[in-house]
Structures are given as C-alpha cells and as structure tokens.
Design a protein around this motif. Structure first.
Motif, PDB file in Angstrom:
ATOM      1  N   ASP A 161       5.585   2.109   3.422  1.00 45.33           N
ATOM      2  CA  ASP A 161       4.544   2.342   4.667  1.00 45.33           C
ATOM      3  C   ASP A 161       3.244   2.992   4.071  1.00 45.33           C
ATOM      4  O   ASP A 161       2.223   2.608   4.694  1.00 45.33           O
ATOM      5  N   ARG A 164       1.350  -0.067   3.086  1.00 49.25           N
ATOM      6  CA  ARG A 164       0.785  -0.940   3.930  1.00 49.25           C
ATOM      7  C   ARG A 164      -0.578  -0.259   4.513  1.00 49.25           C
ATOM      8  O   ARG A 164      -1.412  -1.017   4.965  1.00 49.25           O
ATOM      9  N   TYR A 165      -0.342   0.949   4.750  1.00 44.52           N
ATOM     10  CA  TYR A 165      -1.431   1.624   5.494  1.00 44.52           C
ATOM     11  C   TYR A 165      -2.786   1.388   4.496  1.00 44.52           C
ATOM     12  O   TYR A 165      -4.001   1.339   5.195  1.00 44.52           O
ATOM     13  N   ALA A 196       4.268  -5.197   0.671  1.00 39.90           N
ATOM     14  CA  ALA A 196       3.533  -3.912   1.187  1.00 39.90           C
ATOM     15  C   ALA A 196       1.987  -4.014   1.033  1.00 39.90           C
ATOM     16  O   ALA A 196       1.587  -2.788   1.661  1.00 39.90           O
TER      17      ALA A 196
END
Length: 231
Positions: A161, A164-165, A196
């Motif tokens: 995550d 990805r951010y 990702a």
C-alpha cells in the motif's frame, strides 16, 4: 531529481548482507555475471538498528572487484558524519533514513554535491508523507518492507500500500524517480511488488545461497518484465 524516462527501468539489487563473506569477491563476480543491475550495501551501527554490519573498508574492497553501481544503505544514527566517506570509498548512491534526517533537502544537496545519487529510506512504521514533500530533490525513495536490522525477515504486506501511494503521488507530481523496495523480496512476491510501483528490487536471501544465481536473477527479471505497475 527526476530521471530521464529511459532510466526509470527495473533494476535488481542483490544485498550482499546475505552473501558468503568468506567468498565475497567470488559472490560479487557471480551476481554481476548473473545480470544484477547494482549491489545493495547495508550498513548498520548497532544504534539506529539493533545489529552491526559492514562499513567503509568492505565497500572499498567491493568497489575494486565490480563495475556495478554500489547502493550504500546507511542504517545509522548520524549519517551526515559518514556520507562523504562512503562516497569517497566508491558508493554511487547513498540512502539515509528520514527517521534520523531532520533536514532532507540539505542532506540531498550534500549527497549530490559529492557526486552521488540521493535516496531517503522509510521504515515500516513511518508515513510516506514524511518524505514525499521533498521527492523532487531526490533520485530514489527506499521503502523498507521489513524492520531494518537483520536479513532474512518476512515481507510486510502493508509495504505494498505504501508503494502504491508513493508511486501515485510521484506520478501526480510528474516525477520520475526510482522507488526501491528492501526486505523479504523473493521470487514468490517480486511480481506483486512490481505491480505496486517499485522498480528497484533489493533481495538478499532471495538470491544469495541459491544454487544458480543466473537462474534466479533471470526468473526475477522475467516476472517483473511481465508485470505492469497497477497504480
């Protein structure tokens, strides 16, 4: 410091922390022959992380036996005291941790002035927004997918995550810089990591100790080549 688009390519960076140090020169030549893109060099001080590892004399020795870029990852409490020595010893890239870097722009400038690429590392518990405001002054952001200090740990899924951010934010800002992932990266998860948003893949025990480095690096490269980023 944004990279030209052609330089934002996938790179495999074996971490020599997992190498056989009794045969270090042979190990480095073997991963170079296997097609590694760079060598990841972990430095630990027993203070910022609860372990000690290799330092400047070893990096100088490694520089003598390879032409690959050396990516010095300084997991140390006072990186400003040592960045110049590591660059002089042969490091092409210096990663320092944001947790011990109160002035990221000043650190990036110092590393650039020394002629090396500047990277900032982020521990698993640290928010990516600690680093992203300064991304335009960096060559790379390093995302830790284990708690730094020891090799061979299991990959922390929450790192996906964070990757990805970071990649979404870089894209939104029009920045093309490397995003490196370090910790527990192996054949069975490297495609997920690529999807990702990572493009520099540090792997220690996922490569070293395997019977055929060329085979494992080749399989990793094939997996990441077949996997588009999904951000």
């Amino acid at each position: 410091m944004a990279l030209p688009p052609e330089d934002l390519r996938d790179k495999i960076a074996p971490s020599i922390l997992s190498a056989d140090f009794a045969r270090l020169g042979e190990e480095i030549r073997a991963i170079e022959k296997a097609g590694a893109d760079m060598i990841h060099f972990d430095v630990m001080d027993g203070h910022f992380v609860p372990n000690l590892s290799i330092g400047i004399p070893v990096l100088e020795s490694v520089r003598k036996v390879t032409r690959l870029p050396l990516d010095a990852h300084l997991m140390i409490s006072e990186p400003a005291r040592y960045v110049e020595a590591f660059v002089k010893a042969g490091a092409n890239s210096i990663s320092v941790h944001c947790e011990v870097c109160p002035d990221i722009p000043a650190m990036a400038k110092r590393i650039h002035d020394l002629g090396a690429r500047a990277s900032i590392g982020i521990n698993p518990e640290t928010d990516a927004d600690r680093v992203l405001p300064f991304a335009d002054q960096l060559d790379m952001i390093l995302v830790m997918s284990v708690h730094p200090g020891f090799g061979g740990q299991e990959f922390i899924p929450a790192a996906l995550d964070k990757l990805r951010y970071i990649r979404r934010e870089l894209k939104r800002r029009g920045l093309s810089i490397d995003v490196e992932i370090d910790g527990g990266v192996k054949l069975d998860n490297i495609a997920e990591v690529k999807a990702a948003g990572a493009n520099v893949f540090v792997s220690g025990s996922g490569i070293f100790g395997k019977p055929d480095y060329s085979k494992i690096v080749g399989e990793m490269r094939e997996l990441i080549a077949q996997t588009p980023a999904k951000i």
